[in-house]
Write a protein that holds these residues in place. Structure first.
Motif, mmCIF file in Angstrom:
data_model
loop_
_atom_site.group_PDB
_atom_site.id
_atom_site.type_symbol
_atom_site.label_atom_id
_atom_site.label_comp_id
_atom_site.label_asym_id
_atom_site.label_seq_id
_atom_site.Cartn_x
_atom_site.Cartn_y
_atom_site.Cartn_z
ATOM 1 N N ASN A 75 104.501 88.597 27.593
ATOM 2 C CA ASN A 75 104.858 88.870 28.926
ATOM 3 C C ASN A 75 105.002 87.324 29.619
ATOM 4 O OD1 ASN A 75 105.735 91.287 28.473
ATOM 5 N ND2 ASN A 75 104.152 92.170 29.682
ATOM 6 N N LEU A 76 103.789 86.642 29.364
ATOM 7 C CA LEU A 76 103.364 85.489 29.960
ATOM 8 C C LEU A 76 104.308 84.437 29.342
ATOM 9 C CD1 LEU A 76 101.823 83.387 31.824
ATOM 10 C CD2 LEU A 76 100.219 83.412 29.953
ATOM 11 N N LEU A 77 104.540 84.372 27.770
ATOM 12 C CA LEU A 77 105.405 83.691 27.230
ATOM 13 C C LEU A 77 106.919 83.785 28.015
ATOM 14 C CD1 LEU A 77 106.357 81.474 25.271
ATOM 15 C CD2 LEU A 77 106.601 83.454 23.600
ATOM 16 N N ALA A 78 107.498 84.836 27.999
ATOM 17 C CA ALA A 78 108.614 85.016 28.754
ATOM 18 C C ALA A 78 108.709 84.322 30.116
ATOM 19 C CB ALA A 78 109.045 86.495 28.970
ATOM 20 N N ASP A 79 107.716 84.556 31.060
ATOM 21 C CA ASP A 79 107.777 83.795 32.290
ATOM 22 C C ASP A 79 107.535 82.289 32.041
ATOM 23 O OD1 ASP A 79 108.018 86.481 33.314
ATOM 24 O OD2 ASP A 79 105.883 86.528 34.045
ATOM 25 N N ILE A 80 106.911 81.966 31.276
ATOM 26 C CA ILE A 80 106.762 80.286 31.074
ATOM 27 C C ILE A 80 108.079 79.846 30.757
ATOM 28 C CG2 ILE A 80 105.957 78.444 29.637
ATOM 29 C CD1 ILE A 80 103.235 79.927 29.762
ATOM 30 N N VAL A 81 109.021 80.378 29.715
ATOM 31 C CA VAL A 81 110.165 80.009 29.211
ATOM 32 C C VAL A 81 111.301 80.004 30.222
ATOM 33 C CG1 VAL A 81 111.985 80.482 27.592
ATOM 34 C CG2 VAL A 81 109.732 80.408 26.930
ATOM 35 N N ASP A 82 111.009 81.182 31.142
ATOM 36 C CA ASP A 82 112.021 81.463 32.329
ATOM 37 C C ASP A 82 111.777 79.942 33.340
ATOM 38 O OD1 ASP A 82 113.460 83.333 31.648
ATOM 39 O OD2 ASP A 82 112.293 84.952 33.166
ATOM 40 N N PHE A 83 110.473 79.734 33.613
ATOM 41 C CA PHE A 83 110.141 78.744 34.644
ATOM 42 C C PHE A 83 110.539 77.410 33.953
ATOM 43 C CE2 PHE A 83 107.362 75.380 36.061
ATOM 44 C CZ PHE A 83 107.250 75.495 37.195
ATOM 45 N N ILE A 84 110.470 77.117 32.693
ATOM 46 C CA ILE A 84 110.992 75.915 32.104
ATOM 47 C C ILE A 84 112.558 75.637 32.199
ATOM 48 C CG2 ILE A 84 111.492 74.860 29.734
ATOM 49 C CD1 ILE A 84 108.692 75.706 28.854
ATOM 50 N N TYR A 85 113.317 76.751 32.072
ATOM 51 C CA TYR A 85 114.595 76.797 32.166
ATOM 52 C C TYR A 85 115.086 76.723 33.542
ATOM 53 C CZ TYR A 85 116.099 77.710 27.138
ATOM 54 O OH TYR A 85 115.975 77.695 25.908
ATOM 55 N N LYS A 86 114.444 77.237 34.528
ATOM 56 C CA LYS A 86 114.749 77.088 35.994
ATOM 57 C C LYS A 86 114.500 75.755 36.643
ATOM 58 C CE LYS A 86 114.589 82.092 37.143
ATOM 59 N NZ LYS A 86 113.815 82.988 37.857
ATOM 60 N N GLU A 87 113.491 75.214 36.169
ATOM 61 C CA GLU A 87 112.944 73.727 36.545
ATOM 62 C C GLU A 87 113.634 72.687 35.967
ATOM 63 O OE1 GLU A 87 111.178 73.599 39.365
ATOM 64 O OE2 GLU A 87 111.359 75.617 39.370
ATOM 65 N N GLY A 88 114.421 72.951 34.837
ATOM 66 C CA GLY A 88 115.122 71.952 34.172
ATOM 67 C C GLY A 88 114.416 71.062 33.197
ATOM 68 N N LEU A 89 113.169 71.703 32.772
ATOM 69 C CA LEU A 89 112.251 71.150 31.756
ATOM 70 C C LEU A 89 112.366 71.147 30.486
ATOM 71 C CD1 LEU A 89 109.277 72.091 34.129
ATOM 72 C CD2 LEU A 89 110.673 70.123 34.436
ATOM 73 N N THR A 90 113.518 71.305 29.888
ATOM 74 C CA THR A 90 113.970 71.732 28.671
ATOM 75 C C THR A 90 114.068 70.510 27.470
ATOM 76 O OG1 THR A 90 116.193 71.865 29.095
ATOM 77 C CG2 THR A 90 115.162 73.992 29.456
ATOM 78 N N ASP A 91 113.852 69.476 28.103
ATOM 79 C CA ASP A 91 113.880 68.387 27.173
ATOM 80 C C ASP A 91 112.790 68.166 26.308
ATOM 81 O OD1 ASP A 91 112.684 67.568 29.428
ATOM 82 O OD2 ASP A 91 113.451 65.488 29.455
ATOM 83 N N ARG A 92 111.720 68.891 26.612
ATOM 84 C CA ARG A 92 110.460 68.653 25.801
ATOM 85 C C ARG A 92 109.866 69.937 25.185
ATOM 86 N NH1 ARG A 92 111.483 63.673 26.566
ATOM 87 N NH2 ARG A 92 110.564 62.351 28.455
ATOM 88 N N SER A 93 109.340 69.628 24.026
ATOM 89 C CA SER A 93 108.389 70.776 23.496
ATOM 90 C C SER A 93 106.989 70.440 24.232
ATOM 91 C CB SER A 93 108.291 70.628 22.022
ATOM 92 O OG SER A 93 109.440 70.633 21.262
ATOM 93 N N TYR A 94 105.861 71.720 24.075
ATOM 94 C CA TYR A 94 104.841 71.642 25.018
ATOM 95 C C TYR A 94 103.605 72.268 24.032
ATOM 96 C CZ TYR A 94 108.159 71.203 29.083
ATOM 97 O OH TYR A 94 108.926 70.960 29.770
ATOM 98 N N TRP A 95 102.565 71.472 24.214
ATOM 99 C CA TRP A 95 101.467 71.732 23.709
ATOM 100 C C TRP A 95 100.836 73.013 24.164
ATOM 101 C CZ3 TRP A 95 101.224 70.466 18.894
ATOM 102 C CH2 TRP A 95 101.112 69.018 18.276
ATOM 103 N N ILE A 96 100.204 74.027 23.580
ATOM 104 C CA ILE A 96 99.443 75.097 23.975
ATOM 105 C C ILE A 96 98.182 75.153 23.336
ATOM 106 C CG2 ILE A 96 101.590 76.406 24.916
ATOM 107 C CD1 ILE A 96 101.147 78.274 22.557
ATOM 108 N N GLY A 97 97.487 76.150 23.511
ATOM 109 C CA GLY A 97 95.889 75.886 23.075
ATOM 110 C C GLY A 97 95.995 76.448 21.805
ATOM 111 N N GLY A 98 96.623 76.892 21.171
ATOM 112 C CA GLY A 98 96.326 77.357 19.555
ATOM 113 C C GLY A 98 96.170 76.357 18.641
ATOM 114 N N SER A 99 95.547 76.731 17.637
ATOM 115 C CA SER A 99 95.112 75.465 16.704
ATOM 116 C C SER A 99 94.552 76.250 15.403
ATOM 117 C CB SER A 99 94.346 74.355 16.820
ATOM 118 O OG SER A 99 93.037 74.900 17.100
ATOM 119 N N ALA A 100 94.733 75.549 14.240
ATOM 120 C CA ALA A 100 94.229 76.470 12.914
ATOM 121 C C ALA A 100 92.742 76.150 12.871
ATOM 122 C CB ALA A 100 94.782 75.694 11.720
#
Length: 347
Positions: A75-100
């Motif tokens: 659900n948080l992913l859905a809201d973050i993606v909505d925010f990215i689109y609404k704010e016009g921030l779609t030209d970048r990929s984004y690091w999040i906290g997961g790693s191997a």
């Protein structure tokens, strides 16, 4: 989300906002201070100006008393993606906290908890669900080239950053989505006949109960019947569910999709696609559930494969199913297709 936006220059430009979350959760202090914004009750900083490698991104967030976001709920992913689109921030990929992890190779969040794999958080490229097997791609980002689903990248790549204010991680655990599901999340009760339920309801439709009677099972607090034996068209599927005092499931939360897909996999029910309760038959392009509420579009519920995101069938494909050919993401199908179904117990 309702946004009150302002721009501030402090060694760069940042967008800051006081954003009410979709489900009216509140942060611990009710206010996220600049440069953080409230997204789904979490204080996040979506920074698309600076680009850096994953370790530098963690250090960058630490400078704001934070860390890369632990994106442990679909659900948080859905809201973050909505925010990215609404704010016009779609030209970048984004690091999040997961790693191997260095020892096990399993993907973990900064606090050591496991990253939940599969649908709906991890994307699909070339018909293969991420993460890929590339040995040097051990850090997770939201991939702009695949509709901001999770993907694994080389940790030395320079991309943008999503920080989370650190205290938000205290005394909180995910109910579903992109973290491992808690034990006792799915109860299967066998009985000879449907006896009904004495649980409370939410918004007068979904039955929430401590006991779901046969053939229903409790998945994420909802009484569902995952029927992979019968196959029928969408209208017949609704009639079938009505015979059990139900209807096709209103799959209105991404966390619920995560738990349904996990249930399907654990129970060995992956050979079928499944009807759910969405369609755009009333008005082309306006997708609604059987109760008339709107189907949320985009990531992380609707499938994509790098080029196009569903739905793509136009006027010929007007009913929603979980597509076993695409890892059980939402897809639009011709309503006359014979498929299995998922019923939800209703009042």
């Amino acid at each position: 989300m309702k946004l009150s936006l302002f721009l501030v220059s402090t060694a760069g430009l940042w967008v800051a906002a006081n954003a009410n979350s979709v489900n009216n959760k509140q942060t611990k202090n009710d206010v996220c201070t600049h440069p953080f914004v409230d997204i789904n009750g979490r204080c996040l900083f979506v920074n698309n100006f600076a680009q850096m490698d994953w370790d530098a991104a963690r250090a960058f967030c630490a400078g704001f008393q934070g860390d890369l976001v632990t994106l442990d709920e679909a659900n948080l992913l859905a809201d973050i993606v909505d925010f990215i689109y609404k704010e016009g921030l779609t030209d970048r990929s984004y690091w999040i906290g997961g790693s191997a992890g260095a020892q096990t190779g399993a993907f973990v969040w900064p606090d050591g908890s496991l990253v939940r794999m599969g649908t709906p958080c991890w994307g699909v490229l070339d018909n293969i669900q991420r993460p890929g097997a590339e040995p040097n791609e051990k850090c997770i980002a939201l991939n702009k080239d695949n509709f901001f689903f999770f993907d694994n990248f080389n940790c030395e790549g320079e991309i943008s950053v999503i920080c989370e204010y650190k205290f938000q991680r205290e005394n909180r655990w995910a109910e579903g989505g992109c973290a491992t599901m808690k034990s006792s999340a799915v109860f299967v009760f066998l009985a000879a006949a449907l006896l009904g339920s004495d649980g409370a309801t939410e918004a007068g439709s979904h039955v929430k109960t401590d006991v779901c009677t046969h053939p229903f099972v409790d998945i994420n607090g909802r009484c569902l019947f995952v029927n992979n034996f019968a196959q029928m068209d969408w209208d017949a599927a609704r009639d079938f569910c009505a015979g059990f005092q139900g209807d096709l499931v209103t799959l209105d939360e991404a966390n619920l999709l995560a738990d349904i897909v996990e249930f399907i996999s654990k129970e060995g029910l992956t050979e079928r696609s499944y009807w759910i309760g969405g369609s755009d038959r009333a008005l082309e392009g306006e997708w609604t559930w059987t109760d008339g509420s709107s189907v949320r579009m985009g990531t992380p519920t609707w499938g994509a494969n790098g080029q196009n995101q569903q739905p793509t069938g136009g006027s010929e494909e007007n009913c929603v199913g979980l597509d076993n050919a695409n890892f059980f993401f939402f897809n639009d199908f011709p309503c006359v297709t014979a498929m299995s179904l998922i019923c939800e117990l209703k009042l």
